[in-house]
Design a protein around this motif. Structure first.
Motif, PDB file in Angstrom:
ATOM      1  N   GLY A  11       3.966 -24.545  18.228  1.00 33.87           N
ATOM      2  CA  GLY A  11       2.534 -24.294  18.271  1.00 33.87           C
ATOM      3  C   GLY A  11       2.186 -22.843  18.042  1.00 33.87           C
ATOM      4  O   GLY A  11       2.973 -21.932  18.309  1.00 33.87           O
ATOM      5  N   ILE A  12       0.989 -22.621  17.563  1.00 26.02           N
ATOM      6  CA  ILE A  12       0.582 -21.281  17.139  1.00 26.02           C
ATOM      7  C   ILE A  12       0.455 -20.313  18.309  1.00 26.02           C
ATOM      8  O   ILE A  12       0.489 -19.092  18.128  1.00 26.02           O
ATOM      9  CB  ILE A  12      -0.736 -21.339  16.342  1.00 26.02           C
ATOM     10  CG1 ILE A  12      -0.946 -20.039  15.552  1.00 26.02           C
ATOM     11  CG2 ILE A  12      -1.921 -21.663  17.246  1.00 26.02           C
ATOM     12  CD1 ILE A  12      -1.956 -20.139  14.446  1.00 26.02           C
ATOM     13  N   TYR A  13       0.336 -20.820  19.529  1.00 24.66           N
ATOM     14  CA  TYR A  13       0.223 -19.947  20.697  1.00 24.66           C
ATOM     15  C   TYR A  13       1.572 -19.679  21.357  1.00 24.66           C
ATOM     16  O   TYR A  13       1.632 -19.038  22.412  1.00 24.66           O
ATOM     17  CB  TYR A  13      -0.750 -20.561  21.709  1.00 24.66           C
ATOM     18  CG  TYR A  13      -2.148 -20.739  21.151  1.00 24.66           C
ATOM     19  CD1 TYR A  13      -2.986 -19.647  20.932  1.00 24.66           C
ATOM     20  CD2 TYR A  13      -2.612 -22.003  20.809  1.00 24.66           C
ATOM     21  CE1 TYR A  13      -4.251 -19.811  20.399  1.00 24.66           C
ATOM     22  CE2 TYR A  13      -3.888 -22.178  20.280  1.00 24.66           C
ATOM     23  CZ  TYR A  13      -4.706 -21.081  20.076  1.00 24.66           C
ATOM     24  OH  TYR A  13      -5.969 -21.245  19.542  1.00 24.66           O
ATOM     25  N   LEU A  36      -1.450 -26.501  15.980  1.00 26.69           N
ATOM     26  CA  LEU A  36      -2.233 -26.146  17.166  1.00 26.69           C
ATOM     27  C   LEU A  36      -1.558 -26.623  18.443  1.00 26.69           C
ATOM     28  O   LEU A  36      -1.813 -26.087  19.522  1.00 26.69           O
ATOM     29  CB  LEU A  36      -3.634 -26.758  17.071  1.00 26.69           C
ATOM     30  CG  LEU A  36      -4.634 -26.013  16.181  1.00 26.69           C
ATOM     31  CD1 LEU A  36      -5.862 -26.875  15.926  1.00 26.69           C
ATOM     32  CD2 LEU A  36      -5.034 -24.668  16.790  1.00 26.69           C
ATOM     33  N   PHE A  37      -0.705 -27.651  18.300  1.00 28.28           N
ATOM     34  CA  PHE A  37      -0.091 -28.267  19.464  1.00 28.28           C
ATOM     35  C   PHE A  37       1.431 -28.341  19.293  1.00 28.28           C
ATOM     36  O   PHE A  37       1.945 -28.174  18.184  1.00 28.28           O
ATOM     37  CB  PHE A  37      -0.650 -29.669  19.689  1.00 28.28           C
ATOM     38  CG  PHE A  37      -2.153 -29.723  19.628  1.00 28.28           C
ATOM     39  CD1 PHE A  37      -2.925 -29.207  20.665  1.00 28.28           C
ATOM     40  CD2 PHE A  37      -2.801 -30.262  18.525  1.00 28.28           C
ATOM     41  CE1 PHE A  37      -4.303 -29.246  20.611  1.00 28.28           C
ATOM     42  CE2 PHE A  37      -4.187 -30.305  18.454  1.00 28.28           C
ATOM     43  CZ  PHE A  37      -4.938 -29.793  19.499  1.00 28.28           C
ATOM     44  N   ALA A  41      10.618 -32.004  17.338  1.00 28.15           N
ATOM     45  CA  ALA A  41      11.268 -33.250  16.916  1.00 28.15           C
ATOM     46  C   ALA A  41      10.415 -34.061  15.958  1.00 28.15           C
ATOM     47  O   ALA A  41      10.567 -35.279  15.862  1.00 28.15           O
ATOM     48  CB  ALA A  41      11.668 -34.095  18.113  1.00 28.15           C
ATOM     49  N   SER A  42       9.543 -33.375  15.206  1.00 29.29           N
ATOM     50  CA  SER A  42       8.692 -34.089  14.240  1.00 29.29           C
ATOM     51  C   SER A  42       9.354 -34.251  12.882  1.00 29.29           C
ATOM     52  O   SER A  42       8.847 -34.980  12.030  1.00 29.29           O
ATOM     53  CB  SER A  42       7.356 -33.351  14.078  1.00 29.29           C
ATOM     54  OG  SER A  42       7.569 -32.012  13.657  1.00 29.29           O
ATOM     55  N   ASP A  69      -4.119 -28.979  13.009  1.00 32.98           N
ATOM     56  CA  ASP A  69      -3.874 -30.102  13.921  1.00 32.98           C
ATOM     57  C   ASP A  69      -2.953 -31.132  13.273  1.00 32.98           C
ATOM     58  O   ASP A  69      -3.232 -32.333  13.281  1.00 32.98           O
ATOM     59  CB  ASP A  69      -5.189 -30.762  14.360  1.00 32.98           C
ATOM     60  CG  ASP A  69      -5.914 -31.478  13.232  1.00 32.98           C
ATOM     61  OD1 ASP A  69      -5.657 -31.153  12.041  1.00 32.98           O
ATOM     62  OD2 ASP A  69      -6.728 -32.378  13.521  1.00 32.98           O
ATOM     63  N   GLY A  70      -1.847 -30.633  12.733  1.00 31.01           N
ATOM     64  CA  GLY A  70      -0.887 -31.506  12.061  1.00 31.01           C
ATOM     65  C   GLY A  70       0.533 -31.117  12.405  1.00 31.01           C
ATOM     66  O   GLY A  70       0.809 -30.495  13.431  1.00 31.01           O
ATOM     67  N   MET A  71       1.434 -31.493  11.524  1.00 25.58           N
ATOM     68  CA  MET A  71       2.859 -31.279  11.708  1.00 25.58           C
ATOM     69  C   MET A  71       3.307 -29.974  11.031  1.00 25.58           C
ATOM     70  O   MET A  71       2.584 -29.419  10.199  1.00 25.58           O
ATOM     71  CB  MET A  71       3.633 -32.463  11.131  1.00 25.58           C
ATOM     72  CG  MET A  71       3.263 -33.803  11.731  1.00 25.58           C
ATOM     73  SD  MET A  71       3.662 -33.853  13.494  1.00 25.58           S
ATOM     74  CE  MET A  71       3.057 -35.485  13.918  1.00 25.58           C
TER      75      MET A  71
END
Length: 260
Positions: A11-13, A36-37, A41-42, A69-71
């Motif tokens: 995630g970006i944070y 963003l999240f 494991a994607s 908001d994606g992979m």
């Protein structure tokens, strides 16, 4: 100055992403596109069944940064469409090591694999984490040594390029590494985990299932897992994304085309 793309799967944070930006901000123009999240494991998953939404995020040291908001692979596709070209791509610094042939599951490594398919020299970098110690002592994860090695490797790749036949580097840093820790070029271990299913029963009596991994304890010398876990050295594995087996094709033909 060279243009550098930074992404990740934490995630970006993530503090690891901020450490990656800090490591290379003065050797190139840094652009960030990251999820963003949390997207660990994607693998090489892409979002094709719905639109993507992007948000500008303030990331110190970056020319511009988007949270998507994606992979991780979506982030790479977005970055290439938005900014056209890059001289280097970095994925990480990931919280937790990414070892063995299982890097194809890792969102961190898969983002670097995706950039490398576009001809961009790429680095996936991960930091081994002792989660028990970090949680029990309440200390934050120290990315300073991992940042040191990322800067060192990134500068070398920008100045000298990667050898023919190498598309990306998968880098793993021991959690007890120092700037003097030896770097060793390795090959991928066969696997680190043997996944299985645990069945449990919810309060209403219905079964539910967790995918869990049984860790392999023994690794061959020369592999990334052995170098990190046993020798406590920085592992750098050169990756070629052409997975065609290096065998005599006639031998495969003999197996498949033999009518006798």
């Amino acid at each position: 100055m060279p243009r550098i793309l930074i992404t990740n799967d934490d995630g970006i944070y993530s503090k690891g992403l901020l450490a990656a930006v800090e490591a290379v901000r003065d050797i190139g123009e840094v652009y960030v596109v990251a999820p963003l999240f949390q997207r660990s494991a994607s693998g090489r998953a892409m979002t094709l069944h719905r639109p993507l939404r992007a948000r500008l995020v303030d990331v110190p040291g970056a020319e511009i940064a988007y949270g998507l908001d994606g992979m991780p692979v979506d982030c790479v596709v977005f970055a290439l469409a938005r900014f056209t070209h890059f001289d280097l791509a970095i994925s990480g610094i990931n919280l937790g090591e990414n070892l063995s042939t299982e890097i194809t599951v890792s969102g961190t490594a898969s983002a670097a694999i995706e950039t490398s398919t576009h001809g961009i020299p790429s680095i996936a970098i991960s930091l081994e984490v002792d989660w028990g110690k970090a949680l029990s002592e309440g200390e934050g994860i120290d990315f300073s040594v991992a940042s040191h090695f990322l800067r060192r490797i990134a500068r070398a790749v920008l100045e000298k390029g990667l050898p023919e036949g190498v598309d990306m580097l998968n880098v793993n840093i021991p959690n007890d590494a120092t700037p003097e820790t030896e770097i060793k070029v390795t090959r991928l271990a066969r696997r680190r985990y043997r996944p299985t299913i645990e069945e449990r029963i919810d309060p209403r009596g219905y079964p539910y299932y967790w995918i869990v991994g049984r860790k392999c304890e023994k690794f061959e010398p020369g592999t990334d897992a052995y170098t990190l876990k046993v020798e406590r050295k920085v592992s750098v594995t050169p990756i070629n994304i052409d997975m065609t087996a290096g065998v005599d094709f006639e031998k495969i033909g003999d197996i498949l085309l033999d009518d006798t």
